[in-house]
Design an enzyme around this catalytic site. Sequence first.
Site, PDB file in Angstrom:
ATOM      1  N   GLY A 223      -0.200  11.264  11.293  1.00  0.00           N
ATOM      2  CA  GLY A 223      -0.212  11.683  10.001  1.00  0.00           C
ATOM      3  C   GLY A 223       0.959  11.503   9.143  1.00  0.00           C
TER       4      GLY A 223
ATOM      5  N   SER B   6      -0.305   6.454  14.707  1.00  0.00           N
ATOM      6  CA  SER B   6      -0.731   7.896  14.577  1.00  0.00           C
ATOM      7  C   SER B   6       0.415   8.935  14.515  1.00  0.00           C
ATOM      8  CB  SER B   6      -1.471   8.239  16.001  1.00  0.00           C
ATOM      9  OG  SER B   6      -2.011   9.570  15.897  1.00  0.00           O
TER      10      SER B   6
ATOM     11  N   HIS C  41      -7.757   6.928  21.242  1.00  0.00           N
ATOM     12  CA  HIS C  41      -6.859   8.069  21.000  1.00  0.00           C
ATOM     13  C   HIS C  41      -7.597   9.000  19.918  1.00  0.00           C
ATOM     14  CE1 HIS C  41      -4.173  10.138  17.877  1.00  0.00           C
ATOM     15  NE2 HIS C  41      -3.512  10.274  18.963  1.00  0.00           N
ATOM     16  N   ASN C  42      -8.086   8.408  18.762  1.00  0.00           N
ATOM     17  CA  ASN C  42      -9.005   9.414  17.702  1.00  0.00           C
ATOM     18  C   ASN C  42      -9.904  10.309  18.514  1.00  0.00           C
ATOM     19  OD1 ASN C  42      -6.847   8.432  16.382  1.00  0.00           O
ATOM     20  ND2 ASN C  42      -8.151   7.949  14.686  1.00  0.00           N
TER      21      ASN C  42
ATOM     22  N   LYS D 178      -5.982   2.786  19.536  1.00  0.00           N
ATOM     23  CA  LYS D 178      -5.952   3.973  18.453  1.00  0.00           C
ATOM     24  C   LYS D 178      -7.248   4.502  18.293  1.00  0.00           C
ATOM     25  CE  LYS D 178      -4.288   6.270  15.065  1.00  0.00           C
ATOM     26  NZ  LYS D 178      -5.071   6.318  13.847  1.00  0.00           N
TER      27      LYS D 178
ATOM     28  N   ARG E 228      -1.102  -2.054  -5.431  1.00  0.00           N
ATOM     29  CA  ARG E 228      -1.858  -2.665  -6.535  1.00  0.00           C
ATOM     30  C   ARG E 228      -1.742  -2.054  -8.016  1.00  0.00           C
ATOM     31  NH1 ARG E 228      -6.915  -1.124  -8.078  1.00  0.00           N
ATOM     32  NH2 ARG E 228      -7.065   0.705  -6.484  1.00  0.00           N
TER      33      ARG E 228
ATOM     34  N   GLU F  39      -8.768  12.770  20.200  1.00  0.00           N
ATOM     35  CA  GLU F  39      -8.241  13.954  19.396  1.00  0.00           C
ATOM     36  C   GLU F  39      -9.520  14.729  19.058  1.00  0.00           C
ATOM     37  OE1 GLU F  39      -7.206  13.532  14.838  1.00  0.00           O
ATOM     38  OE2 GLU F  39      -6.003  12.398  16.116  1.00  0.00           O
TER      39      GLU F  39
ATOM     40  N   GLY G 189       0.705  -1.392   0.004  1.00  0.00           N
ATOM     41  CA  GLY G 189       0.027  -0.031  -0.074  1.00  0.00           C
ATOM     42  C   GLY G 189       0.854   1.170  -0.141  1.00  0.00           C
TER      43      GLY G 189
END
Length: 471
Positions: free
Chosen positions: A132, A130, A187-188, A184, A35, A191, A11
């Site tokens: 970005g 996390s 966490h978000n 996670k 892909r 956020e 990916g």
Amino acid sequence: MTDKYDLALIGLAVMGENLARNIAGRGHRIAVYNRTADRTRAFLAGPAAGLPIGAAYTLADLAAMLARPRKIFLMVKAGQPVDDMLAALRPHLEPGDIVMDGGNSHYPDTRRRHAALAAEGIRYLGVGVSGGEEGALTGPSIMPGGDPDAYAAVAPVLTSIAARAAGRPCCAYVGPDGAGHYVKMVHNGIEYGDMQLIAEAYATMKDLLGMSAAEMQPVFAAWNAGRLQSYLIEITAAILGHADPLTGRPLVDLILDKAGQKGTGKWTSQDALDLGVPVPTITEAVFARCLSAYKDERVAAAGLLAGPRDTWQGDRAAFLAALEAALYAAKICSYAQGFALLRAAAQNYAWDLKYGEIALLWRGGCIIRAAFLEDIAAAYGRNPALANLLTDPFFTAALENSHAGLREVVAACQTRGIPVPAFSASLAYYDGYRRAVLPANLIQAQRDYFGAHTYERTDREGTFHTDWMKK
């Protein structure tokens, strides 16, 4: 030297590309697959040039390039694409191989995939990442969960690419099956709460105090030098100081007030409802983004619906001090809600979560990184079984000294029709949690009246029902 690669990454969107470069830059030989073959070729010829990165154009070739046990990092879109990639990859794997999902997968999907692959001898890790695009390249916060032996095998890679804070990597094993992606997710959710609270502080300065972006910028910069020091406060100061190159006006003033979301905050609120854990600050932050999407309706309603017209008059410096206290108090309440949810999930799913270690995982690399997390880690160091952060002595004292500011801000904004849903929810959470008696006794009486749901009494043991219609 073997010609086999240490691990693979599938990916090559921006996050995947940057993680691959981070991994290779730490001395690990990595093979990549996408892909779309043209994307792979462009990556090898561009950002990956000169790094120990090899390319595969089929999954069979990718598997053949790897040392055993194979270690494969998935950086594909969450949801069905992960299942599709696992199905395509499965024929090329053998027992003992390790697959890591570094996307924003919903934790029930991770638990399902972990169980299905474990039945075939494939070891699976749900890896929360996390930070970005920048964090992926320079060092993210990494929250791995799943097979503990698999984590031990990949730990040298993951800890080497993670952010570091106070001399330690922001990466550690979280717990079994879906624990990494659950952490996670929370966490978000936190956020979302942080961002909404900061936005409400901005709105208070703008709409109540009449401050310009230029006037707000040094306030946020000063806050970032104190107890509110965090990545989100830091970038807020930077945003407020950024001028639009076309008009010279503050760019923030030209951005349409419609906030997007990808669903992880919503998942946090949904799971909190399922587990019966109140997370009102986080949930109001999600709803605030939903309400922002109704831009056309809000514009129409602005000309129809009445509201207060009085303006604020007072000492701006004193009110800004109260606003700083309000933001700090609300932030404590929001994080308390998030950690209470982690505690409930640990009990529900039999996960042995280490809350102090989780706080330190978020100390660097991630979006909610803040000095404040050291205080949370210290609280759980004092009492690993702490029921709620609000009851830790440090935070009890902090709230004693800051809740008045939160009350002042909420009262001033509500009196003048300025919506501050996350501030208001934080105050209601604090006041609700600190009260020994709530009006739920009346609700339970109502439930018994119309549905014979029974009730307990304060003066004796047992369960009771009253025939309320009987005279």
